[in-house]
Structure formats: C-alpha cells, structure tokens
Design a protein around this motif. Sequence first.
Motif, PDB file in Angstrom:
ATOM      1  N   ALA A  57       0.865  -1.141  -0.131  1.00  0.00           N
ATOM      2  CA  ALA A  57      -0.101  -0.007   0.012  1.00  0.00           C
ATOM      3  C   ALA A  57       0.778   1.237  -0.154  1.00  0.00           C
ATOM      4  CB  ALA A  57      -0.970  -0.118   1.272  1.00  0.00           C
ATOM      5  N   LYS A  58       2.161   1.265   0.595  1.00  0.00           N
ATOM      6  CA  LYS A  58       2.876   2.393   0.771  1.00  0.00           C
ATOM      7  C   LYS A  58       3.786   2.654  -0.533  1.00  0.00           C
ATOM      8  CE  LYS A  58       4.550   5.449   3.493  1.00  0.00           C
ATOM      9  NZ  LYS A  58       3.496   6.486   4.308  1.00  0.00           N
ATOM     10  N   VAL A  59       4.228   1.513  -1.087  1.00  0.00           N
ATOM     11  CA  VAL A  59       5.049   1.575  -2.381  1.00  0.00           C
ATOM     12  C   VAL A  59       4.158   1.979  -3.494  1.00  0.00           C
ATOM     13  CG1 VAL A  59       6.767   0.445  -1.338  1.00  0.00           C
ATOM     14  CG2 VAL A  59       5.376  -0.811  -2.942  1.00  0.00           C
ATOM     15  N   LYS A  60       3.149   1.324  -3.653  1.00  0.00           N
ATOM     16  CA  LYS A  60       2.427   1.390  -4.901  1.00  0.00           C
ATOM     17  C   LYS A  60       3.058   0.933  -6.084  1.00  0.00           C
ATOM     18  CE  LYS A  60      -0.968   4.722  -3.065  1.00  0.00           C
ATOM     19  NZ  LYS A  60      -0.618   4.467  -1.608  1.00  0.00           N
ATOM     20  N   ALA A  61       3.776  -0.129  -6.205  1.00  0.00           N
ATOM     21  CA  ALA A  61       4.395  -0.452  -7.437  1.00  0.00           C
ATOM     22  C   ALA A  61       3.792  -1.379  -7.986  1.00  0.00           C
ATOM     23  CB  ALA A  61       5.748  -0.967  -6.737  1.00  0.00           C
TER      24      ALA A  61
END
Length: 341
Positions: A57-61
């Motif tokens: 959810a944080k990196v959104k890769a």
Amino acid sequence: MKTFSLAFLLVGAVVGAGFASGREILSFFGDSPSIFIAPLVGAVFFFGSILFLSVGAKVKADNITAANLLIMGNKHIIADILLLFNGVIMLGGMLAAMNSLFNMLLPLSPLYAFMAGILCAILVARGLKGLLKCNAILTPIVIAIMIVICIFAILRSDGTGSQTIFFAPNPLNYPMILIYMSMNMMLASTVLTTIHTFNKRQIMTASFLASIVIAGLMAVLIFALNSSSDYYTAMPLVSMALSSGPILFYFAIAAIGVSIFTSMMTAMIGLDSWLKPITGGKWYSIVIVLISGLILSMLGFETVVAFLYPVIGVLGLVYIVWCIVYLAKNRKKDLTKDKSI
C-alpha cells in the motif's frame, strides 16, 4: 467481497503442497508436533500479512523490482536475487509435488508437472485478478476436504498417538516457527508487495481472517498427524485418505492438486513480474520461469521441502527485517511531516 478475496489469496499462498499434505509440518516441527504451534504460527502469519500488504500500500508498485527499489534503494538487487531464488524453489517444489501426487494414481512423471505448468502459465498471463478469483473459489473447497480427511483419521485412531500434542512445543520449534512462516510469507511477498488497492481496515480484516483459518487448519492437521502412522510418506494426508477408502482418497488427490496449483500460480506471478521488465515480453518471461521450475522439480518433492524450504525461510527473515525498517522510516517521516504542517 474484496476483503474475502484477499483473505483467500493469503490462505492459498500458504496452503500449498507442503502444508496441505502435512509434509511441511512434519519437516519443520518433527514427527509429533505440539498443537500449541498452530496459534503461534497463526499469530506470526497475521503480522507478516499486515507487513507485506502495508508495504504494498505504501510503495504502490506494479512489479516486485519497482517495490524493492523503493524499499531498499540501490541495494534492491539483493532482494531481487533473494526473491528470484525463493520463487524458483517454490515453483520447482510445486511442480515436483504435482508429480509425487499424481504418480500415486499412475506413474507418468514428469508429464504431470509439464501439463500443470503450461496451464498455470496460461492463467498467470491473465494477471493478478485471475489469481484472486481462483483462490476465492477453490481455497474454501480445499480446506473443507482437508478437514474431513483429518476428522476421519482422528476417529480411526485409538487415541494413543494424539496424547503428545498437548505438551509444550520443543524449544527448537520456536525459531522454526519464524523460519517456517518466513518461508511461506516470502512466496506471498512477491504478490502482496504489489497490491495497493486495499485500505488499512481491509488489510487488517483479511489478515485476521486468514490467520484464523491457517491456525485452525494447522491445529486439525497436527491432531490428525499425531493420530496416524502415515507420517512417514511423502504426502501423509493423501495416505490418511487412502486408509479411509477410495472415495476420500480421490477427493484428497483433487484437493491437494488444487492447493498445489494455487501456490504455483502465486510463485509464477511473482517471478513473471520480476522478469517481464527484463525480457520485454509477457510470454518470454513466463516460458523462462516455467522451464526453470521444471528443471528444479527434478530434485523431487521431499528433497525440496526438507533441504531448500528452510534455506528460503532463513534468507526470508533478512527481507522481512528490511521491510519492517522501511515502514518504520516512512512512519517517522509521516509523523515529522504532520508536525511541520
């Protein structure tokens, strides 16, 4: 519905050939594992699921290489190699498991691995949505069949073997719990760290539901394994089913075949997402992944589980620590940013 799909994805990543057959539990925790191992595994799995989903959810890769670049910076190549190594071993193990499983019906290996690998490659080409749908439909059926087989094994027992499960776990089991769940979470991490469409509540709920299912299913499996003399076989659960009659045996073959396949898909998707940017073509990467897995599957299912799975678990702990550090640093940055506003 999205939350349940995510929960079944988490469960499906763990309930592969090793878990569903009982072989993994015996390899990591010995011939008479304590039933108290199950809730401890569930707890570790809960936090591990939250960790990787939160990273995603944080990196959104959209692929694991991009995720590792954000997590580790210029050292991402270390994580890429580690996850590549992990994925190939897992895929090879699942393909080897297909041969071991269906050879119990008719010895035609390596044909089973080859056919399953091609079908898996076709489904993987459709992407993550196909994986979520497969797990949501098939995983509950697999769990139900496993529970029925375990109940029959427990009812058939005279009760003498199952008395040992209520003792405290062997002290060596505690580090093995971390290694065991690290090994399982490393397989799922290649997919989970590229998922970024779920909010915090959905992540928490899905992780909780999945951990309850894993802990409960593992407790039933441990009880059945301690109640049976079939633990010496490559696939104890299938042997238990055979002892209960041909109908349950065929159901066991089908259920474990499905559980192998869902884990195979998870491994192949992770490897494909890593390799696709390098090869520049969808099918090139999938073919390379499939050939690598088929070569490794020649080692055999028991060899992969006994010797290579623990190696993945130990190496995976390094990646898990790195992910924890990444989230901690970003949380600190977010708090600093909020104070400055």
